[in-house]
Design a protein around this motif. Sequence first.
Motif, mmCIF file in Angstrom:
data_model
loop_
_atom_site.group_PDB
_atom_site.id
_atom_site.type_symbol
_atom_site.label_atom_id
_atom_site.label_comp_id
_atom_site.label_asym_id
_atom_site.label_seq_id
_atom_site.Cartn_x
_atom_site.Cartn_y
_atom_site.Cartn_z
ATOM 1 N N HIS A 39 0.865 -1.175 0.000
ATOM 2 C CA HIS A 39 0.000 0.000 0.000
ATOM 3 C C HIS A 39 0.902 1.225 0.000
ATOM 4 N N PHE A 40 0.549 2.244 -0.775
ATOM 5 C CA PHE A 40 1.451 3.383 -0.852
ATOM 6 C C PHE A 40 1.491 4.191 0.441
ATOM 7 N N SER A 41 0.445 4.160 1.245
ATOM 8 C CA SER A 41 0.388 5.048 2.409
ATOM 9 C C SER A 41 1.583 4.876 3.344
ATOM 10 N N PRO A 42 1.874 3.664 3.851
ATOM 11 C CA PRO A 42 3.050 3.554 4.718
ATOM 12 C C PRO A 42 4.356 3.840 3.987
ATOM 13 N N LEU A 43 4.416 3.551 2.683
ATOM 14 C CA LEU A 43 5.625 3.860 1.925
ATOM 15 C C LEU A 43 5.834 5.368 1.847
ATOM 16 N N GLY A 44 4.758 6.121 1.720
ATOM 17 C CA GLY A 44 4.879 7.580 1.735
ATOM 18 C C GLY A 44 5.477 8.081 3.037
ATOM 19 N N GLY A 45 5.055 7.479 4.162
ATOM 20 C CA GLY A 45 5.654 7.843 5.439
ATOM 21 C C GLY A 45 7.102 7.415 5.536
ATOM 22 N N LEU A 46 7.420 6.245 4.981
ATOM 23 C CA LEU A 46 8.800 5.753 5.008
ATOM 24 C C LEU A 46 9.728 6.690 4.232
ATOM 25 N N ILE A 47 9.255 7.224 3.119
ATOM 26 C CA ILE A 47 10.058 8.171 2.355
ATOM 27 C C ILE A 47 10.359 9.406 3.194
ATOM 28 N N ALA A 48 9.353 9.909 3.912
ATOM 29 C CA ALA A 48 9.580 11.052 4.798
ATOM 30 C C ALA A 48 10.568 10.692 5.901
ATOM 31 N N HIS A 49 10.490 9.461 6.397
ATOM 32 C CA HIS A 49 11.427 8.980 7.421
ATOM 33 C C HIS A 49 12.855 8.968 6.864
ATOM 34 N N ALA A 50 13.022 8.521 5.634
ATOM 35 C CA ALA A 50 14.347 8.504 5.007
ATOM 36 C C ALA A 50 14.865 9.923 4.785
ATOM 37 N N ILE A 51 13.987 10.844 4.427
ATOM 38 C CA ILE A 51 14.384 12.242 4.277
ATOM 39 C C ILE A 51 14.855 12.802 5.618
ATOM 40 N N ASP A 52 14.134 12.464 6.700
ATOM 41 C CA ASP A 52 14.553 12.904 8.034
ATOM 42 C C ASP A 52 15.964 12.422 8.351
ATOM 43 N N HIS A 53 16.266 11.173 8.020
ATOM 44 C CA HIS A 53 17.586 10.628 8.292
ATOM 45 C C HIS A 53 18.649 11.306 7.434
ATOM 46 N N HIS A 54 18.302 11.646 6.209
ATOM 47 C CA HIS A 54 19.231 12.381 5.349
ATOM 48 C C HIS A 54 19.560 13.734 5.962
ATOM 49 N N LEU A 55 18.554 14.413 6.492
ATOM 50 C CA LEU A 55 18.760 15.735 7.064
ATOM 51 C C LEU A 55 19.453 15.684 8.420
ATOM 52 N N ALA A 56 19.311 14.571 9.123
ATOM 53 C CA ALA A 56 19.899 14.462 10.459
ATOM 54 C C ALA A 56 21.417 14.502 10.423
ATOM 55 N N GLY A 57 21.994 14.218 9.273
ATOM 56 C CA GLY A 57 23.438 14.177 9.163
ATOM 57 C C GLY A 57 24.092 15.538 8.991
ATOM 58 N N ARG A 58 23.301 16.610 8.955
ATOM 59 C CA ARG A 58 23.879 17.948 8.788
ATOM 60 C C ARG A 58 22.959 18.974 9.422
ATOM 61 N N PRO A 59 23.486 20.138 9.745
ATOM 62 C CA PRO A 59 22.636 21.169 10.362
ATOM 63 C C PRO A 59 21.577 21.664 9.383
ATOM 64 N N ARG A 60 20.387 21.899 9.912
ATOM 65 C CA ARG A 60 19.280 22.414 9.073
ATOM 66 C C ARG A 60 18.500 23.448 9.883
ATOM 67 N N PRO A 61 19.138 24.533 10.284
ATOM 68 C CA PRO A 61 18.449 25.487 11.161
ATOM 69 C C PRO A 61 17.318 26.210 10.448
ATOM 70 N N GLY A 62 16.135 26.172 11.057
ATOM 71 C CA GLY A 62 15.047 27.017 10.599
ATOM 72 C C GLY A 62 14.372 26.625 9.313
ATOM 73 N N LEU A 63 14.561 25.393 8.812
ATOM 74 C CA LEU A 63 13.889 24.959 7.594
ATOM 75 C C LEU A 63 12.846 23.897 7.934
ATOM 76 N N THR A 64 11.656 24.038 7.349
ATOM 77 C CA THR A 64 10.528 23.171 7.670
ATOM 78 C C THR A 64 9.916 22.637 6.387
ATOM 79 N N PRO A 65 9.604 21.320 6.311
ATOM 80 C CA PRO A 65 8.924 20.787 5.120
ATOM 81 C C PRO A 65 7.578 21.466 4.898
ATOM 82 N N ALA A 66 7.354 21.966 3.701
ATOM 83 C CA ALA A 66 6.100 22.643 3.367
ATOM 84 C C ALA A 66 5.334 21.940 2.258
ATOM 85 N N ARG A 67 6.032 21.191 1.431
ATOM 86 C CA ARG A 67 5.358 20.417 0.391
ATOM 87 C C ARG A 67 6.159 19.160 0.124
#
Length: 271
Positions: A39-67
């Motif tokens: 089902h695509f729904s949990p995969l959509g969340g997993l993609i966001a989870h992978a993006i979070d892990h990508h961002l965790a490796g470097r500073p990201r001050p003041g940026l928020t996902p908007a789309r």
Amino acid sequence: MRPLTSGTHRPDSYYVRTDEHRYKPTPHAEGAWESDEQHFSPLGGLIAHAIDHHLAGRPRPGLTPARISYDILGRLALDECEIRVETVRPGRTIELLEAVVLIAGRPVVRARAWLLATVDTRAVSGGFEGTLAPPDALATWPMTSVWPGGYIASLDVRPVAPPQPGRTTAWVSTCLDLVAGESSSPLASYLALVDTANGIAARQPPTEWMFPNIDLTVHLHRQPEGGWTGLDTTVTFGPAGQGLTSTVLHDIRGPVGHAQQILTVRPLPGT
């Protein structure tokens, strides 16, 4: 939940990490159209989870996902998937990321996420739709009466009013983790339930018609809080094989944004 076979164990997550970029789906990720698909729904969340892990490796001050927009490029087999994330457009106030999901070496989903600067705009905020009745006082709807599959069976769905063909407002939640043994951000957990929108307000019985979405685009004006995903959904079928699922997204505090899904509408063979 579907009953367990005596002596068997079902995992308490949708995915299990197998290495830094790979995840194995559990039976809870089973699709509604085909039992050997995700089902695509949990995969959509997993993609966001992978993006979070990508961002965790470097500073990201003041940026928020908007789309975040997802294009579904091919069949989502219920097999191990690899997710690769890269920064397409770096910036201090605006940034664009891209994630590609591969199954058996083939791209099956391409997602892009825009991150915007966080600024205090409370003095001018407004334009929100009304809030939904809270889920605590609502009855659970057995969505398995309409749809099969492990993902649907994993949900707690609580309609604000009786579901109607093409029009339903409901809260959706799950007791399962997104990835076994890992914490997920409120946004990833929230997005893991958004694609359910196309199923809560089916215009036609899925035993007679197919209407899968080939994309999902989520726009946010506020970051959602976890726990419950509120879906105020309208489904439209056009006269020539296209459809549209449009959803106002809510959390317990109120509206957080909108989601759109384009549908390919066709009768099932033999009907």
